[in-house]
Design a protein around this motif. Structure first.
Motif, short mmCIF file in Angstrom:
data_model
loop_
_atom_site.label_atom_id
_atom_site.label_comp_id
_atom_site.label_asym_id
_atom_site.label_seq_id
_atom_site.Cartn_x
_atom_site.Cartn_y
_atom_site.Cartn_z
N ILE A 92 -4.78 -1.37 -15.19
CA ILE A 92 -3.29 -1.46 -14.71
C ILE A 92 -2.75 -2.64 -15.29
O ILE A 92 -3.38 -3.79 -15.10
CB ILE A 92 -3.29 -1.46 -13.37
CG1 ILE A 92 -3.73 -0.12 -12.68
CG2 ILE A 92 -1.89 -1.62 -13.04
CD1 ILE A 92 -3.18 1.26 -13.47
N ARG B 123 -0.55 0.21 -3.53
CA ARG B 123 -1.89 0.41 -2.89
C ARG B 123 -2.52 1.56 -3.41
O ARG B 123 -3.69 1.49 -3.56
CB ARG B 123 -1.74 0.01 -1.49
CG ARG B 123 -1.35 -1.00 -0.99
CD ARG B 123 -1.31 -1.37 0.53
NE ARG B 123 -0.91 -2.49 0.92
CZ ARG B 123 -1.61 -3.74 1.08
NH1 ARG B 123 -3.00 -3.78 0.55
NH2 ARG B 123 -0.99 -4.64 1.33
N LEU C 168 -3.42 0.83 -7.38
CA LEU C 168 -4.51 -0.18 -7.57
C LEU C 168 -6.01 0.44 -6.98
O LEU C 168 -7.05 -0.14 -7.39
CB LEU C 168 -3.98 -1.41 -6.77
CG LEU C 168 -2.86 -2.16 -7.27
CD1 LEU C 168 -2.67 -3.50 -6.49
CD2 LEU C 168 -2.87 -2.53 -8.68
N SER C 169 -5.76 1.11 -5.90
CA SER C 169 -7.13 1.60 -5.39
C SER C 169 -7.99 2.63 -6.41
O SER C 169 -9.16 2.46 -6.21
CB SER C 169 -6.88 2.55 -3.97
OG SER C 169 -6.25 3.65 -4.31
N LEU D 47 -7.05 -5.30 -12.87
CA LEU D 47 -5.63 -5.45 -12.81
C LEU D 47 -5.46 -6.64 -14.01
O LEU D 47 -5.99 -7.51 -13.91
CB LEU D 47 -4.94 -5.89 -11.64
CG LEU D 47 -3.73 -6.33 -11.80
CD1 LEU D 47 -2.33 -5.09 -11.84
CD2 LEU D 47 -3.41 -7.03 -10.21
N ILE E 55 -3.17 -6.98 -4.11
CA ILE E 55 -4.47 -6.96 -5.14
C ILE E 55 -5.61 -6.98 -4.22
O ILE E 55 -6.69 -6.24 -4.81
CB ILE E 55 -4.24 -8.29 -5.87
CG1 ILE E 55 -2.93 -8.16 -6.82
CG2 ILE E 55 -5.67 -8.42 -6.91
CD1 ILE E 55 -2.76 -9.49 -7.77
N HIS F 147 -9.18 -9.28 -11.44
CA HIS F 147 -7.92 -9.50 -11.90
C HIS F 147 -7.80 -10.63 -13.04
O HIS F 147 -8.41 -11.61 -13.07
CB HIS F 147 -6.98 -10.01 -10.87
CG HIS F 147 -5.48 -10.59 -11.34
ND1 HIS F 147 -4.67 -11.51 -10.46
CD2 HIS F 147 -4.68 -10.15 -12.15
CE1 HIS F 147 -3.63 -11.64 -11.09
NE2 HIS F 147 -3.47 -10.84 -12.09
#
Length: 336
Positions: free
Chosen positions: A155, A179, A182-183, A188, A208, A213
């Motif tokens: 992402i 959420r 991102l799940s 990220l 996050i 990340h």
């Protein structure tokens, strides 16, 4: 169209009034993603996507990732829907014969770095890439498309803008709730200056929630003409034109005029002649982004300076470790 200003402000009356429509949009995304099963390609698929509408840096990320994979000895092909283009495909992009009107500007730009397939049906595009001997597929902007299964999902988010007001279209810039998106992601990547990264962490660090990340910045490549004190007229039809204008300032250019166009806006000869005339009157050089330049007609392109940018990660480890899990047969990643 350009994104409404309230998308990147604190939620207010307008976003509250539009929230029911946003809930319906989110429900539609969730139902679409629930359809299955996804078709699995015969080679690993890496999805480079976002949960924001508009530009977040996906194309520079795909370029950097392609170069990383090629350095590992792989033969990546990109599959994209060719946003803004007329061809449904699957068709392999030929920069010598295809135009942005046919395949979209992002596909044309990517095709300078790796084979690219435009396909409204991502699964058919992946099959075409595999038939052409791709051993890994970069799926460009397919995170909310259920057609093709992927082995790794990235992402990409603009660190300064983050996830906007946190609301779903049309109440905000999101294709799905933060959420929820991102799940489903493996990694990220936030792109921006250190100041932007700090802002992003302060605003969205809780969301996050410990997921892998990576951070990086878009760095302009040297041009053939010194930029320090160069008088320029700048235009950009990307998701966040102001970011390009700030890049020019950082390079030392003297910006006499800016024109923020809609994302992917066609660059008609009439529009370009108007900009070129304004630049001549101001004694300025016309400059634009690499993605905009591919939409210029061949006759006008030599008159416009292009400022290419490349993604540089602060630390490649999170991404390299993710690649190693998906592609265990490859050699260790090259040093940054």
């Amino acid at each position: 169209m350009r994104a409404p200003g309230f998308w990147h402000e604190k939620p207010g009356l307008i976003s509250a009034l539009l929230a029911p429509l946003g809930a319906l949009y989110a429900l539609g995304t969730r139902r679409r993603l629930a359809k299955g099963p996804r078709i699995r390609a015969d080679v690993p698929v890496i999805c480079v996507g976002n949960i924001n509408a508009g530009g977040t840096g996906k194309t520079p990320t795909a370029i950097a990732l392609a170069q990383r994979l090629i350095a590992r000895g792989l033969k990546p092909h990109a599959v994209t829907r060719g946003y803004g283009g007329s061809l449904a495909g699957p068709v392999q992009v030929d920069p010598q014969t295809h135009s942005a009107v046919e395949v979209g500007d992002e596909a044309l730009l990517l095709a300078a770095f790796l084979p690219v397939w435009v396909a409204a049906d991502r699964a058919k595009g992946a099959n075409a890439a595999v038939a052409a001997e791709a051993d890994v597929i970069l799926l460009d902007d397919g995170f909310q498309n259920p057609a093709l299964a992927y082995d790794l999902s990235l992402i990409v988010v603009d660190a300064w803008r983050g996830f906007g007001n946190g609301c779903v279209i049309p109440a905000g810039p999101l294709r799905e709730p933060v959420r929820a998106g991102l799940s489903r992601a493996d990694l990220l990547l936030s792109i921006g200056s250190q100041q932007a990264q700090t802002r992003f962490h302060e605003s969205w660090g809780a969301a996050i929630n410990g997921m892998p990340h990576a951070t990086g910045t878009l760095v302009p490549l040297p041009t053939g003409l010194p930029m320090q004190n160069l008088r320029v007229l700048a235009f950009a039809g990307i998701g966040h034109p102001e970011k390009f204008f700030q890049t020019l300032k950082g390079m030392g250019a003297e910006i006499l005029a800016t024109h923020a166009l809609a994302d992917h806006q066609p660059l008609s000869d009439a529009l370009m002649h108007r900009l070129l005339r304004e630049a001549r009157e101001k004694g300025a050089q016309v400059v634009t982004t690499e993605k905009d330049a591919v939409r210029l007609s061949a006759s006008l392109r030599p008159q416009v300076m292009t400022i290419p940018v490349r993604l540089e990660l602060d630390d490649w480890t999170p991404l390299d470790e993710a690649l190693d899990r998906v592609l265990p047969q490859i050699s260790p990643a090259p040093s940054a």
